[in-house]
Design a protein around this motif. Sequence first.
Motif, PDB file in Angstrom:
ATOM      1  N   VAL A 178      54.533  66.876  15.414  1.00 27.79           N
ATOM      2  CA  VAL A 178      54.924  66.443  16.750  1.00 27.79           C
ATOM      3  C   VAL A 178      55.217  64.948  16.689  1.00 27.79           C
ATOM      4  N   PRO A 179      56.456  64.563  17.000  1.00 27.24           N
ATOM      5  CA  PRO A 179      56.804  63.147  16.906  1.00 27.24           C
ATOM      6  C   PRO A 179      56.209  62.325  18.049  1.00 27.24           C
ATOM      7  N   ASP A 180      56.078  61.035  17.815  1.00 28.40           N
ATOM      8  CA  ASP A 180      55.635  60.113  18.857  1.00 28.40           C
ATOM      9  C   ASP A 180      56.481  58.848  18.728  1.00 28.40           C
ATOM     10  N   THR A 181      57.668  58.898  19.343  1.00 25.72           N
ATOM     11  CA  THR A 181      58.614  57.785  19.243  1.00 25.72           C
ATOM     12  C   THR A 181      58.450  56.772  20.372  1.00 25.72           C
ATOM     13  N   GLY A 182      57.673  57.143  21.392  1.00 29.93           N
ATOM     14  CA  GLY A 182      57.506  56.253  22.535  1.00 29.93           C
ATOM     15  C   GLY A 182      58.411  56.599  23.699  1.00 29.93           C
TER      16      GLY A 182
ATOM     17  N   GLY B 201      61.873  84.783  22.332  1.00 30.03           N
ATOM     18  CA  GLY B 201      61.133  83.741  23.041  1.00 30.03           C
ATOM     19  C   GLY B 201      59.648  84.025  23.090  1.00 30.03           C
ATOM     20  N   ASP B 202      59.293  85.292  23.249  1.00 26.31           N
ATOM     21  CA  ASP B 202      57.886  85.667  23.308  1.00 26.31           C
ATOM     22  C   ASP B 202      57.187  85.427  21.975  1.00 26.31           C
ATOM     23  N   LEU B 203      57.895  85.673  20.901  1.00 25.00           N
ATOM     24  CA  LEU B 203      57.305  85.564  19.576  1.00 25.00           C
ATOM     25  C   LEU B 203      57.222  84.112  19.102  1.00 25.00           C
ATOM     26  N   PHE B 204      58.254  83.327  19.367  1.00 23.19           N
ATOM     27  CA  PHE B 204      58.314  81.966  18.845  1.00 23.19           C
ATOM     28  C   PHE B 204      57.821  80.907  19.821  1.00 23.19           C
ATOM     29  N   ALA B 205      57.918  81.167  21.114  1.00 26.12           N
ATOM     30  CA  ALA B 205      57.667  80.132  22.120  1.00 26.12           C
ATOM     31  C   ALA B 205      56.242  79.604  22.100  1.00 26.12           C
ATOM     32  N   ALA B 206      55.264  80.450  21.895  1.00 25.21           N
ATOM     33  CA  ALA B 206      53.871  79.996  21.941  1.00 25.21           C
ATOM     34  C   ALA B 206      53.613  78.898  20.917  1.00 25.21           C
ATOM     35  N   LYS B 207      54.223  78.996  19.756  1.00 23.02           N
ATOM     36  CA  LYS B 207      54.027  77.978  18.728  1.00 23.02           C
ATOM     37  C   LYS B 207      54.649  76.650  19.129  1.00 23.02           C
ATOM     38  N   HIS B 208      55.836  76.705  19.729  1.00 28.16           N
ATOM     39  CA  HIS B 208      56.498  75.473  20.150  1.00 28.16           C
ATOM     40  C   HIS B 208      55.817  74.872  21.373  1.00 28.16           C
ATOM     41  N   ARG B 209      55.286  75.706  22.234  1.00 26.46           N
ATOM     42  CA  ARG B 209      54.707  75.240  23.491  1.00 26.46           C
ATOM     43  C   ARG B 209      53.573  74.259  23.246  1.00 26.46           C
ATOM     44  N   LYS B 210      52.713  74.541  22.270  1.00 31.59           N
ATOM     45  CA  LYS B 210      51.576  73.658  22.009  1.00 31.59           C
ATOM     46  C   LYS B 210      52.036  72.263  21.609  1.00 31.59           C
ATOM     47  N   GLY B 211      52.989  72.181  20.702  1.00 29.53           N
ATOM     48  CA  GLY B 211      53.510  70.886  20.280  1.00 29.53           C
ATOM     49  C   GLY B 211      54.251  70.188  21.393  1.00 29.53           C
ATOM     50  N   ALA B 212      55.051  70.940  22.125  1.00 30.12           N
ATOM     51  CA  ALA B 212      55.821  70.350  23.215  1.00 30.12           C
ATOM     52  C   ALA B 212      54.897  69.841  24.315  1.00 30.12           C
ATOM     53  N   ASP B 213      53.794  70.529  24.571  1.00 32.33           N
ATOM     54  CA  ASP B 213      52.859  70.071  25.598  1.00 32.33           C
ATOM     55  C   ASP B 213      52.348  68.668  25.291  1.00 32.33           C
ATOM     56  N   VAL B 214      52.122  68.361  24.030  1.00 37.47           N
ATOM     57  CA  VAL B 214      51.687  67.017  23.634  1.00 37.47           C
ATOM     58  C   VAL B 214      52.756  65.994  24.019  1.00 37.47           C
ATOM     59  N   LEU B 215      54.030  66.337  23.759  1.00 32.09           N
ATOM     60  CA  LEU B 215      55.120  65.424  24.112  1.00 32.09           C
ATOM     61  C   LEU B 215      55.154  65.158  25.611  1.00 32.09           C
ATOM     62  N   PHE B 216      55.012  66.223  26.382  1.00 34.93           N
ATOM     63  CA  PHE B 216      55.086  66.076  27.838  1.00 34.93           C
ATOM     64  C   PHE B 216      53.873  65.330  28.391  1.00 34.93           C
ATOM     65  N   ASP B 217      52.704  65.587  27.827  1.00 31.34           N
ATOM     66  CA  ASP B 217      51.504  64.863  28.262  1.00 31.34           C
ATOM     67  C   ASP B 217      51.674  63.363  28.025  1.00 31.34           C
ATOM     68  N   ARG B 218      52.229  63.005  26.879  1.00 33.25           N
ATOM     69  CA  ARG B 218      52.458  61.589  26.578  1.00 33.25           C
ATOM     70  C   ARG B 218      53.458  60.972  27.554  1.00 33.25           C
ATOM     71  N   ALA B 219      54.535  61.722  27.845  1.00 33.03           N
ATOM     72  CA  ALA B 219      55.569  61.214  28.754  1.00 33.03           C
ATOM     73  C   ALA B 219      55.002  61.017  30.162  1.00 33.03           C
ATOM     74  N   VAL B 220      54.143  61.911  30.595  1.00 29.26           N
ATOM     75  CA  VAL B 220      53.488  61.777  31.898  1.00 29.26           C
ATOM     76  C   VAL B 220      52.589  60.539  31.883  1.00 29.26           C
ATOM     77  N   ALA B 221      51.814  60.376  30.816  1.00 36.06           N
ATOM     78  CA  ALA B 221      50.911  59.228  30.714  1.00 36.06           C
ATOM     79  C   ALA B 221      51.676  57.901  30.702  1.00 36.06           C
TER      80      ALA B 221
END
Length: 186
Positions: free
Chosen positions: A72-76, A116-136
């Motif tokens: 999961v990238p963290d570019t700022g 989407g059902d098979l692959f999405a759960a794996k991406h969702r966890k990483g993407a949630d980190v990105l969105f949490d950072r953007a909210v913060a």
Amino acid sequence: MPERRRGAALEKALLDAAWEELAAHGYAKFTMDAVVQRAGTSPPVLYRRWSGRDELARAAVAHVLDQARVEVPDTGSLREDVLTLMREINRTRARFVTVMNAHLAGYYQETGTGPGDLFAAKHRKGADVLFDRAVARGEIDPERLSERVKSLPFDLLRHEILVTFAPAPDHVLEEIVDTIFLPLLS
């Protein structure tokens, strides 16, 4: 006499064998017996862990995705984080997504699910980190982040790969992020 596998080593061997069967023959010809034979084990060993081929197929795909985990990238910035993650998925998973879509067509039909059902759960966890950072950072309003909005850029990337059978060009990734995804958040 070969050493007896146990615990995590046994589970890895079983999932590797299941993946090899899926990749070689697709879900239509995927059987528990073929996995047992390929893994060099017995049916009870396999059935103690997975009750049927749909459950085993799902576990095998998750296993492969775990092994090829994308950092999961963290570019700022949300824009750059999403683009960086999409570029990495595009670079490392385009062939996988295309091949698995074809090999798992029977799985989707039998289980009533889709890619989407098979692959999405794996991406969702990483993407949630990105969105949490953007909210913060105050970049986005969390009220605008439905699950559908968060999955949108990755769903569109998967769609692009499945339609073209190739990685998406970079300008397509930028268009997805800049003209479709980010405007939904502002």
